[in-house]
Write a protein that holds these residues in place. Structure first.
Motif, PDB file in Angstrom:
ATOM      1  N   ASP A 147      56.814 -74.761  37.672  1.00  0.00           N
ATOM      2  CA  ASP A 147      57.218 -76.631  37.721  1.00  0.00           C
ATOM      3  C   ASP A 147      58.834 -75.561  38.554  1.00  0.00           C
ATOM      4  OD1 ASP A 147      59.780 -78.182  37.485  1.00  0.00           O
ATOM      5  OD2 ASP A 147      58.823 -78.740  35.721  1.00  0.00           O
ATOM      6  N   LEU A 148      58.903 -74.563  37.921  1.00  0.00           N
ATOM      7  CA  LEU A 148      60.415 -74.023  39.172  1.00  0.00           C
ATOM      8  C   LEU A 148      58.930 -73.609  40.182  1.00  0.00           C
ATOM      9  CD1 LEU A 148      61.053 -71.049  36.067  1.00  0.00           C
ATOM     10  CD2 LEU A 148      62.606 -73.228  36.790  1.00  0.00           C
ATOM     11  N   ALA A 149      58.561 -73.049  40.817  1.00  0.00           N
ATOM     12  CA  ALA A 149      57.597 -72.562  41.679  1.00  0.00           C
ATOM     13  C   ALA A 149      57.798 -73.483  43.067  1.00  0.00           C
ATOM     14  CB  ALA A 149      56.348 -72.254  42.039  1.00  0.00           C
ATOM     15  N   MET A 150      57.283 -75.833  42.059  1.00  0.00           N
ATOM     16  CA  MET A 150      57.546 -76.715  43.045  1.00  0.00           C
ATOM     17  C   MET A 150      58.630 -76.807  43.300  1.00  0.00           C
ATOM     18  SD  MET A 150      54.768 -78.850  40.608  1.00  0.00           S
ATOM     19  CE  MET A 150      54.798 -80.354  41.139  1.00  0.00           C
ATOM     20  N   ARG A 151      59.958 -76.398  42.572  1.00  0.00           N
ATOM     21  CA  ARG A 151      61.395 -76.902  42.785  1.00  0.00           C
ATOM     22  C   ARG A 151      62.041 -75.678  43.471  1.00  0.00           C
ATOM     23  NH1 ARG A 151      63.938 -78.892  37.308  1.00  0.00           N
ATOM     24  NH2 ARG A 151      62.563 -79.670  35.910  1.00  0.00           N
ATOM     25  N   GLY A 152      60.498 -75.221  44.209  1.00  0.00           N
ATOM     26  CA  GLY A 152      60.981 -74.125  45.537  1.00  0.00           C
ATOM     27  C   GLY A 152      61.682 -72.508  44.881  1.00  0.00           C
ATOM     28  N   LEU A 153      61.561 -71.841  43.707  1.00  0.00           N
ATOM     29  CA  LEU A 153      62.067 -70.737  42.685  1.00  0.00           C
ATOM     30  C   LEU A 153      61.344 -69.875  43.067  1.00  0.00           C
ATOM     31  CD1 LEU A 153      64.079 -73.274  41.719  1.00  0.00           C
ATOM     32  CD2 LEU A 153      64.624 -71.182  40.403  1.00  0.00           C
ATOM     33  N   THR A 159      67.017 -79.586  42.643  1.00  0.00           N
ATOM     34  CA  THR A 159      65.457 -80.289  42.914  1.00  0.00           C
ATOM     35  C   THR A 159      64.894 -80.729  41.716  1.00  0.00           C
ATOM     36  OG1 THR A 159      65.586 -78.501  43.947  1.00  0.00           O
ATOM     37  CG2 THR A 159      63.730 -79.541  43.867  1.00  0.00           C
ATOM     38  N   ALA A 160      64.271 -82.626  41.647  1.00  0.00           N
ATOM     39  CA  ALA A 160      63.752 -82.379  40.409  1.00  0.00           C
ATOM     40  C   ALA A 160      62.658 -82.310  40.279  1.00  0.00           C
ATOM     41  CB  ALA A 160      63.464 -84.502  41.083  1.00  0.00           C
ATOM     42  N   CYS A 161      62.330 -82.216  38.727  1.00  0.00           N
ATOM     43  CA  CYS A 161      60.837 -82.277  38.370  1.00  0.00           C
ATOM     44  C   CYS A 161      59.602 -82.550  38.993  1.00  0.00           C
ATOM     45  CB  CYS A 161      60.839 -81.925  36.981  1.00  0.00           C
ATOM     46  SG  CYS A 161      59.241 -82.329  36.087  1.00  0.00           S
ATOM     47  N   ARG A 162      59.018 -82.857  39.578  1.00  0.00           N
ATOM     48  CA  ARG A 162      57.117 -83.550  40.384  1.00  0.00           C
ATOM     49  C   ARG A 162      56.692 -83.089  38.881  1.00  0.00           C
ATOM     50  NH1 ARG A 162      56.250 -81.785  45.027  1.00  0.00           N
ATOM     51  NH2 ARG A 162      57.262 -79.668  44.939  1.00  0.00           N
ATOM     52  N   THR A 163      56.465 -82.882  37.982  1.00  0.00           N
ATOM     53  CA  THR A 163      55.370 -81.884  37.518  1.00  0.00           C
ATOM     54  C   THR A 163      54.075 -83.100  36.396  1.00  0.00           C
ATOM     55  OG1 THR A 163      56.533 -81.291  35.344  1.00  0.00           O
ATOM     56  CG2 THR A 163      55.230 -79.327  36.517  1.00  0.00           C
ATOM     57  N   ALA A 164      55.325 -84.163  36.207  1.00  0.00           N
ATOM     58  CA  ALA A 164      54.372 -85.226  35.872  1.00  0.00           C
ATOM     59  C   ALA A 164      53.411 -85.955  36.853  1.00  0.00           C
ATOM     60  CB  ALA A 164      55.256 -86.364  35.029  1.00  0.00           C
ATOM     61  N   ASP A 197      64.943 -77.613  34.079  1.00  0.00           N
ATOM     62  CA  ASP A 197      66.206 -77.924  34.228  1.00  0.00           C
ATOM     63  C   ASP A 197      67.256 -77.077  34.028  1.00  0.00           C
ATOM     64  OD1 ASP A 197      64.816 -80.655  34.901  1.00  0.00           O
ATOM     65  OD2 ASP A 197      65.068 -81.494  33.004  1.00  0.00           O
ATOM     66  N   HIS A 198      66.693 -76.601  32.941  1.00  0.00           N
ATOM     67  CA  HIS A 198      67.672 -75.631  32.559  1.00  0.00           C
ATOM     68  C   HIS A 198      67.809 -73.833  33.059  1.00  0.00           C
ATOM     69  CE1 HIS A 198      70.642 -73.275  29.799  1.00  0.00           C
ATOM     70  NE2 HIS A 198      69.896 -72.061  29.479  1.00  0.00           N
ATOM     71  N   VAL A 199      66.743 -73.580  34.310  1.00  0.00           N
ATOM     72  CA  VAL A 199      66.681 -72.579  34.554  1.00  0.00           C
ATOM     73  C   VAL A 199      68.039 -72.812  36.003  1.00  0.00           C
ATOM     74  CG1 VAL A 199      66.048 -70.915  35.724  1.00  0.00           C
ATOM     75  CG2 VAL A 199      65.199 -71.666  33.745  1.00  0.00           C
ATOM     76  N   CYS A 200      67.075 -74.015  36.138  1.00  0.00           N
ATOM     77  CA  CYS A 200      68.071 -74.263  38.090  1.00  0.00           C
ATOM     78  C   CYS A 200      69.503 -74.703  37.541  1.00  0.00           C
ATOM     79  CB  CYS A 200      67.121 -76.209  38.333  1.00  0.00           C
ATOM     80  SG  CYS A 200      65.554 -75.574  39.195  1.00  0.00           S
ATOM     81  N   GLU A 201      69.304 -75.126  36.584  1.00  0.00           N
ATOM     82  CA  GLU A 201      70.903 -75.706  36.349  1.00  0.00           C
ATOM     83  C   GLU A 201      71.952 -74.439  36.553  1.00  0.00           C
ATOM     84  OE1 GLU A 201      72.701 -77.207  32.173  1.00  0.00           O
ATOM     85  OE2 GLU A 201      71.743 -78.289  32.586  1.00  0.00           O
ATOM     86  N   GLN A 202      71.308 -73.390  35.987  1.00  0.00           N
ATOM     87  CA  GLN A 202      71.784 -72.542  36.244  1.00  0.00           C
ATOM     88  C   GLN A 202      72.210 -71.500  37.371  1.00  0.00           C
ATOM     89  OE1 GLN A 202      72.572 -70.486  32.743  1.00  0.00           O
ATOM     90  NE2 GLN A 202      71.364 -72.146  32.156  1.00  0.00           N
TER      91      GLN A 202
END
Lengths: 424, 582
Positions: free
Chosen positions: B22-28, B382-387, B372-377
């Motif tokens: 999830d995090l990698a997909m959001r670019g982290l 970026t929105a989650c796309r894993t679903a 979401d929580h990590v991104c918030e930090q």
């Protein structure tokens, strides 16, 4: 008219066959009843007598180590002479198709696991592969055969310290078999010397195989193949390969279906035929009839009809856990035909060791016998006056760890058969 | 900050891999570390049930709703890991009617499709159900392969640039000025793929944020950081049968209890389970009575189980958690909900969050929440796309063609390979080389084994979980050595041998819980093949001291004692005929 013989042997493996032959030699009329195909098709065809007594080894002389075995070991009960007699009978039966009788010393035979193992008799097909022979060796494997990588086997042999140069080569079999062709497919092609396309012409499979190997020889003095060099005409296949290649050729025994095991089964059955032993195969023995402590008959389940087979003497050689001569459920271990006593811990978590190659009590499961191979009850008294046992159904030894399974079958088979025959 | 932040995820189970993806997909920029194989902890030790939510429809409706939602998502994004078997909640005569009605109503309240079947209708679906059952509720339970799913998540994370480090055990959490700034790991055999005999090394991995997704082990990571995470590990046994006695998930319809579910899984059925709190997730008794309980109790539901062959048993530990002060004594009463513990909020320790509790079916949702929580930090929105985005292997699941001709595979083997590989089938199977079967029980071919070795190095247990090789009836007796052969020549002989020994021991470990009847016979056969025929237990290469080869028979005409090994006449090429020739 009832079926009646002097001696009835239950089980058609090595132990049952030797017991039947021994009884017949004593002059008895003998019948052998076997249910499924014998476990010889799982076996290597090597005749191990003793390689690792009490965990030590490999020992070069199995007889020297006998005295160190526990008193209830089948060898201690049968005695050294029984082992020698068993081997003599085996040598007679297999004539010149087995080697090793020229010396008491064990031979070290390469295994498909890449190791070497001590054995007393080895098929002639394996004779040129002995590890104590200093001649350089090429091990050949086939790319589609997953059981065996010849390069890995040769490197493993080196790691075992063998006193010769060894190389491995993985080849494509010179015919377009399907990718997951079984060893039987290879063996049949060589047996029949099928005409196949090779290097733009049509040649026999044996020549084609030899031509494929030739460029890899590079001066080696012997070549080993996985044991698929023919079935019925194995000697001929090997001889043809030797004459094409100009070096000795040998087989490395493999897992099931094992050609050396199957060839041995054929030899035993031929000998049983010659000895006039009657054979009844394909149906299980499920029950027995007794009069007091005397067995009268066993019942064979023939299409759900129980047919009594009468005899004066009986030999149980139905195999161990693999052959189902010994069975178990969640609470106990049993001998299913006569409900003979099988000592075992009551808690099944005491049947095994946590190490895969540990000291496993289950490997020793079996019936208890006296020095005439009579089956004993829990009070050390004969369960029946005329019931004996031989082979893996006899407990008290870990034949896999000791490398003694075949020798135990021979020694106990000889004693059980001879004593049964003598009691007629 | 111009660079993407570096997040370390600790734990390579379904949750950790889900978070990494999830995090990698959001670019982290993500690194995942796991002390064993992927799935080594709880994920690899579950019964493979894809919950419909029916199980929680009475006791925990929030969880039930999440389950049905995620059930639908996973069917979509992880099609090659899921088999929609359907499930039944079966009522026996002594199971309360009230509960049956509550279950049905609960399902409907939570949006779980549920249908009441008569005993006859239920037995039409599952002929082996007990004769005395009263009725059943049909729900969309399924079976899911946790290994395949977890590995697919890790593979996807990798595609998005994540670094995945199995066999890297966290030995310290790095703190600076009251803040978590990274971790220190010990690589079992150096970073990257595991290779036997390669010496290990330690590595400090600095990170802007650490996610502790170690489940039942979360307390241990917490301790290294000086915070308390009071996980309550609870063990459960699962017993594997050698065939599918049922093709549908069969649940007992009663309030709660041990041994109340049978899950058809690939070629097997898995019986589960118990629920017993343990002190240490790495050290707890695996007991005979638990195995017996599975067979005895579940055969009330499916009587044939009593006589059937079991092939092994294994235990898993649930990472149960409840907020401090709840005071539940019975672990079966502890919620299956998950909790996100932000250690900055909770313990005044910035830089780390732990995730505890939860269940496999909702792993993706948990991963989404924590991501979401990590991104918030970091102030990233970026929105989650894993679903929505399918996992590797499930991109195009129309590939279930008949592969028999295409790959020269016998039909059932081709079909099973393709089912396992999903849309990766072409990539893996089209090698241009012969592709023989390596594991016959599970129909696994060489190409699949080599693909798994490519992914995981010389670790044959990692190959096993990716392919199912050695997981069938024979428990590796016929194929462990074949799998090791496939390591060569990429890995050398000692490495292949060590990998084989390790796999063989691992297979033995679980098989000991099934040693009676057929499986005891099988164990004896395996032992005979490996000890008698191959002599792997008496291998001179593995022993101290050299063998005196000269003392052994060197062939006819050679005196064993003189050490001379002259040419043997044993195989003179005279074409002698074999005795008994037909």
């Amino acid at each position: 008219m009832p079926i009646r013989d002097d001696v009835l042997v239950v089980g058609g493996g090595l132990a049952g066959s030797i017991a039947a032959l021994s009884a017949a030699e004593a002059g008895a009329s003998v019948r052998l009843v076997s249910y499924k195909k014998s476990t010889l098709r799982f076996a290597s065809g090597l005749i191990d007598v003793l390689g690792y007594p009490n965990g030590d080894g490999p020992v070069s002389n199995p007889y020297d180590a006998l005295s160190s075995l526990p008193d209830d070991h089948p060898y201690s009960l049968a005695g050294e002479q029984a082992i020698r007699d068993g081997l003599d009978l085996f040598d007679e039966v297999t004539a010149d198709s087995y080697r090793g009788s020229h010396t008491d010393a064990n031979a070290l035979v390469p295994t498909y696991g890449g190791t070497v193992k001590p054995t007393a008799r080895y098929p002639e097909a394996s004779a040129a592969g002995l590890a104590s022979d200093a001649r350089s060796m090429l091990v050949v494997g086939f790319r589609s055969l997953t059981d065996f990588d010849a390069r890995l086997v040769s490197e493993h042999l080196e790691a075992a310290g063998v006193p010769f140069e060894v190389r491995g080569a993985e080849l494509s079999f010179p015919e377009e078999f399907r990718a997951d062709a079984k060893v039987t497919r290879f063996a049949n092609a060589l047996d029949r010397d099928e005409e196949i396309r090779f290097a733009g012409r049509s040649v026999g499979a044996r020549e084609a195989l030899a031509e494929t190997v030739k460029p890899r020889l590079k001066g080696v003095e012997r070549v080993g193949f996985p044991s698929l060099l023919g079935d019925e005409h194995a000697d001929e296949v090997r001889a043809d390969l030797e004459s094409h290649l100009g070096v000795d050729v040998f087989e490395i025994p493999m897992g099931p279906p094992s050609f050396p095991g199957l060839r041995l089964e054929d030899a035993l059955f031929a000998a049983l035929d010659d000895a006039g032993v009657r054979m009844s195969t394909g149906n299980p023995v499920v029950d027995y009839e007794a009069d007091g402590d005397e067995l009268q008959a066993v019942h064979v389940d023939q299409k759900r009809r129980k047919v009594p087979y009468h005899a004066d003497e009986f030999v149980l050689a139905a195999g161990g856990l693999v052959g189902k001569g010994i069975d178990s459920n969640r609470s106990r271990v049993r001998e299913p035909i006569f409900e003979s006593y099988v000592p075992h811990p009551s808690d099944r978590y005491d049947w095994f060791d946590t190490d895969a190659f540990g000291d496993h009590p289950f490997a020793r499961f079996g019936v208890v016998v006296d020095d005439e191979m009579r089956v004993l009850d829990r009070n050390d008294a004969p369960q029946f006056a005329n019931l004996r046992a031989a082979g893996a159904v006899v407990g008290g030894a870990d034949g896999a760890a000791e490398k003694s399974s075949s020798g135990i079958s021979l020694a106990t088979g000889v004693v059980a058969g001879r004593e049964a025959g003598a009691s007629i | 900050m111009t660079d993407t932040p570096h997040v370390v995820v600790v734990g390579g189970g379904s949750t950790g891999c889900g978070i990494a993806r999830d995090l990698a997909m959001r670019g982290l920029d993500v690194t995942l570390v796991e002390r064993g194989n992927l799935t080594h902890g709880t994920t690899g030790r579950m019964h493979g049930l894809l919950h419909s939510g029916g199980r929680y429809a009475v006791s925990d409706q929030a969880s039930a709703r999440e389950c049905i939602e995620e059930n639908r998502v996973l069917r979509d994004i992880a099609a090659h890991c899921v088999e929609m078997t359907g499930g039944l909640f079966v009522q026996k005569p002594d199971d309360p009617d009230d509960y049956f009605d509550e279950k049905l109503e609960g399902c409907r309240e939570c949006g779980i499709p549920a249908e009441v079947l008569t005993a006859e209708e239920a037995r039409e679906i599952e002929p082996y159900l007990a004769k005395d059952i009263k009725r059943a509720i049909k729900v969309p339970d399924g079976a899911i392969d946790p290994f395949r799913l977890c590995v697919a998540n890790a593979a996807s994370a990798q595609e998005y640039g994540a670094r995945i480090e199995p066999h890297a055990e966290v030995v310290d959490v790095l703190l600076e000025d009251g803040e978590v700034v990274g971790i220190e790991v010990e690589h079992a055999s150096g970073p990257g793929k595991r290779v036997h005999r390669t010496p290990g090394s330690t590595e400090k991995i600095r990170a802007d944020y650490v996610v502790n997704a170690t489940g039942a082990w979360a307390g241990q990571i917490g301790e290294m950081a000086g915070v308390e995470v009071a996980v309550r590990p609870s063990k459960g046994v699962m017993t594997i049968m050698n065939t599918r006695q049922v093709d549908t998930v069969v649940n007992r319809c009663r309030p709660k209890g041990d041994a109340d579910i049978v899950v058809p899984h690939e070629t097997t059925c898995i019986l589960g389970t118990t629920d017993e709190e343990v002190e240490d997730p790495d050290d707890y008794p695996e007991e005979q009575w638990e195995v017996d309980l599975m067979i005895d109790t579940l055969s009330e539901l499916v009587p044939i189980l009593k006589e059937a062959r079991t092939i092994r048993s294994f235990w898993g530990v649930r990472p149960l958690y409840e907020p401090p002060g709840t005071g539940t004594t019975d672990p079966t009463d502890i919620t299956r909900d998950f909790f996100l513990l932000d250690h900055e909020e909770r313990d005044d320790l910035p830089g780390m969050t732990s995730i505890v509790g939860g269940k496999f079916t909702t792993y993706r949702m948990m991963a989404e929440k924590i991501s979401d929580h990590v991104c918030e930090q970091f102030g990233i929105d970026t929105a989650c796309r894993t679903a929505d985005e399918p996992l590797p292997g499930s991109e195009d699941f129309s590939v279930l063609r008949d592969y028999m001709d295409e790959f020269g595979l016998r039909s059932p083997i081709g079909r099973r390979s393709v089912q396992r590989l999903g849309s990766r089938a072409d990539e893996v199977l089209k090698t241009g080389e012969p592709n023989p079967v390596v594991c016959e029980c599970e129909a696994v071919t060489r190409a699949e084994i080599r693909d798994a070795i490519e992914q995981s190095g010389s670790d044959l247990n990692a190959v096993r979980i990716r392919t199912r090789a050695s997981m069938g009836n024979c428990q590796g007796g016929f194929c462990c050595h074949r799998m090791a052969n496939e390591l060569y020549p990429q890995y050398d002989e000692p490495t292949a041998r060590e990998a084989l020994d390790e796999l063989f021991q691992e297979r033995w470990k679980g098989e000991v819980h099934a040693l009676w009847g057929e499986q005891l016979s099988q164990a004896m056969l395996n032992y005979a093949l490996h000890a008698t025929t191959m002599n792997r237990d008496g291998d001179p290469a593995a022993m101290d001291g050299a063998v005196d080869f000269a003392a052994f028979d060197g062939g006819v005409g050679v005196d064993a004692s003189d050490g001379e090994t002259g040419r043997s006449d044993a195989t003179a090429a005279d074409g002698g005929t074999r005795r008994g020739e037909r």
